[in-house]
Design a protein around this motif. Structure first.
Motif, short mmCIF file in Angstrom:
data_model
loop_
_atom_site.label_atom_id
_atom_site.label_comp_id
_atom_site.label_asym_id
_atom_site.label_seq_id
_atom_site.Cartn_x
_atom_site.Cartn_y
_atom_site.Cartn_z
N THR A 1 0.85 -1.19 0.00
CA THR A 1 0.00 0.00 0.00
C THR A 1 0.89 1.24 0.00
OG1 THR A 1 -1.78 -1.11 1.20
CG2 THR A 1 -1.78 1.29 1.25
N VAL A 2 0.60 2.18 -0.90
CA VAL A 2 1.30 3.46 -0.97
C VAL A 2 0.28 4.53 -0.64
CG1 VAL A 2 2.68 5.01 -2.40
CG2 VAL A 2 2.83 2.52 -2.75
N SER A 3 0.58 5.38 0.35
CA SER A 3 -0.41 6.37 0.78
C SER A 3 0.24 7.70 1.15
CB SER A 3 -1.21 5.83 1.98
OG SER A 3 -0.35 5.55 3.07
N ALA A 4 -0.57 8.76 1.02
CA ALA A 4 -0.14 10.11 1.41
C ALA A 4 -1.39 10.94 1.66
CB ALA A 4 0.71 10.73 0.32
N LEU A 5 -1.47 11.54 2.84
CA LEU A 5 -2.56 12.45 3.20
C LEU A 5 -3.95 11.89 2.88
CD1 LEU A 5 -1.23 15.99 2.28
CD2 LEU A 5 -1.30 14.90 4.52
N GLY A 6 -4.17 10.62 3.18
CA GLY A 6 -5.48 10.02 2.97
C GLY A 6 -5.71 9.41 1.60
N ASP A 7 -4.85 9.73 0.63
CA ASP A 7 -4.93 9.08 -0.68
C ASP A 7 -4.10 7.80 -0.63
OD1 ASP A 7 -6.48 11.11 -1.74
OD2 ASP A 7 -4.75 12.23 -2.50
N ALA A 8 -4.64 6.70 -1.12
CA ALA A 8 -3.90 5.44 -1.05
C ALA A 8 -4.24 4.52 -2.22
CB ALA A 8 -4.22 4.72 0.26
N ILE A 9 -3.25 3.71 -2.61
CA ILE A 9 -3.46 2.64 -3.58
C ILE A 9 -2.85 1.37 -3.01
CG2 ILE A 9 -3.65 4.03 -5.67
CD1 ILE A 9 -0.71 3.52 -6.21
N THR A 10 -3.51 0.26 -3.25
CA THR A 10 -3.02 -1.04 -2.79
C THR A 10 -3.02 -1.99 -3.96
OG1 THR A 10 -3.93 -0.66 -0.57
CG2 THR A 10 -3.44 -2.94 -1.17
N PHE A 11 -1.98 -2.80 -4.06
CA PHE A 11 -1.88 -3.75 -5.16
C PHE A 11 -1.09 -4.97 -4.73
CE2 PHE A 11 1.07 -0.23 -5.54
CZ PHE A 11 2.30 -0.87 -5.48
N THR A 12 -1.21 -6.02 -5.53
CA THR A 12 -0.51 -7.27 -5.27
C THR A 12 0.83 -7.26 -5.99
OG1 THR A 12 -2.60 -8.44 -5.08
CG2 THR A 12 -0.64 -9.79 -5.45
N LEU A 13 1.87 -7.67 -5.29
CA LEU A 13 3.21 -7.72 -5.86
C LEU A 13 3.37 -8.91 -6.79
CD1 LEU A 13 5.10 -6.91 -2.55
CD2 LEU A 13 4.71 -5.34 -4.46
N ILE A 14 4.33 -8.82 -7.69
CA ILE A 14 4.63 -9.90 -8.62
C ILE A 14 5.50 -10.93 -7.90
CG2 ILE A 14 5.90 -10.50 -10.72
CD1 ILE A 14 5.14 -7.77 -11.82
N ASP A 15 5.20 -12.19 -8.14
CA ASP A 15 6.01 -13.28 -7.61
C ASP A 15 6.94 -13.76 -8.72
OD1 ASP A 15 7.01 -15.32 -6.05
OD2 ASP A 15 5.40 -16.72 -6.59
N GLY A 16 8.23 -13.61 -8.53
CA GLY A 16 9.18 -14.03 -9.56
C GLY A 16 10.60 -13.72 -9.16
N ASN A 17 11.56 -14.27 -9.88
CA ASN A 17 12.98 -14.05 -9.61
C ASN A 17 13.52 -12.98 -10.55
OD1 ASN A 17 13.19 -16.09 -7.61
ND2 ASN A 17 13.21 -17.63 -9.22
N TYR A 18 13.98 -11.90 -9.96
CA TYR A 18 14.54 -10.80 -10.73
C TYR A 18 15.99 -11.11 -11.09
CZ TYR A 18 13.99 -5.99 -12.33
OH TYR A 18 13.86 -4.87 -13.11
N PRO A 19 16.49 -10.61 -12.23
CA PRO A 19 17.88 -10.87 -12.60
C PRO A 19 18.85 -10.36 -11.52
CG PRO A 19 16.68 -9.91 -14.44
CD PRO A 19 15.77 -9.81 -13.23
N PRO A 20 20.02 -10.99 -11.40
CA PRO A 20 21.01 -10.59 -10.38
C PRO A 20 21.73 -9.31 -10.79
CG PRO A 20 21.90 -12.36 -11.72
CD PRO A 20 20.49 -12.13 -12.20
N MET A 21 21.06 -8.18 -10.65
CA MET A 21 21.59 -6.91 -11.14
C MET A 21 22.86 -6.47 -10.42
SD MET A 21 18.14 -4.78 -12.10
CE MET A 21 19.04 -3.26 -12.35
N GLU A 22 22.93 -6.73 -9.12
CA GLU A 22 24.11 -6.33 -8.36
C GLU A 22 25.36 -6.99 -8.93
OE1 GLU A 22 26.58 -4.49 -5.68
OE2 GLU A 22 24.48 -4.03 -6.11
N GLU A 23 25.24 -8.26 -9.27
CA GLU A 23 26.36 -9.00 -9.85
C GLU A 23 26.81 -8.37 -11.16
OE1 GLU A 23 27.01 -13.39 -11.80
OE2 GLU A 23 25.67 -13.23 -10.08
#
Length: 201
Positions: A111-133
């Motif tokens: 959930t992302v919110s500010a001063l009473g405005d908010a949006i909620t969503f479901t995160l993606i399930d998955g493996n992100y590439p190893p960017m740090e490497e």
């Protein structure tokens, strides 16, 4: 002043960030996310907060970028947010540039919110590439190369991230290897890589 604060609510990841800085971070990073919706994991932005910083990453396989905001404290488990939901967050942030914005995660919901405005969503399930490497492997002394081909349209995104009148510096790491891109920001530390293109005469 940029702040990021940790919630004491058990089981909840909670951070609070200054709206304008988070907007700049997400606008910059999202430009590098894949626009191909069939690549679900790459059509997304990875976001996490720990150790007094909040970091966002994105890649479209041809380039990648990471931006980090320094902050005081806080924690947000690594969260993979669809590009569609990132655009919804950006819309919210544009209305709250001067406000603090809260990001709260419970399970696979953010959930992302500010001063009473908010949006909620479901995160993606998955493996992100190893960017740090990939970013670490590109470090080291630049090398001389005869020439390098790259998509000039990508420079427009770097120009937007850097801001008007700011320089963008490219470091060449070897023939056929990714170019390291240096973007200087006042509040955000950027690291980026750009893959060379095949060039035919």
């Amino acid at each position: 002043m940029d702040t990021i604060e940790k919630s004491t609510v058990q089981g909840v990841n909670y951070v609070e960030v200054e709206g304008e800085s988070l907007l700049t971070l997400l606008e910059g990073v999202s430009s590098h996310a894949s626009k191909d919706k069939s690549l679900r994991v790459l059509n997304a932005v990875q976001l996490e907060g720990e150790g007094g910083a909040i970091t966002a990453r994105a890649t479209d396989r041809y380039r990648l970028i990471e931006g980090t905001l320094s902050a005081l404290d806080g924690r947000l488990d690594t969260s993979l947010i669809s590009l569609e939901d990132i655009k919804r967050i950006i819309t919210l942030l544009k209305a709250h540039k001067t406000n603090r914005v809260q990001l709260s995660r419970i399970g696979d919901t953010l959930t992302v919110s500010a001063l009473g405005d908010a949006i909620t969503f479901t995160l993606i399930d998955g493996n992100y590439p190893p960017m740090e490497e990939l970013l670490v492997k590109s470090e080291g002394e630049p090398v001389a190369v005869d020439g390098m081909a790259f998509n000039p349209a990508f420079m427009a995104d770097y120009a937007k991230i850097a801001g008007k009148g700011q320089a963008i510096k490219l470091y060449f790491t070897g023939e056929g290897k990714p170019m390291r891109v240096r973007i200087t920001g006042d509040k955000i530390t950027w690291r980026a890589l750009l893959m060379p293109m095949r060039y035919t005469d």
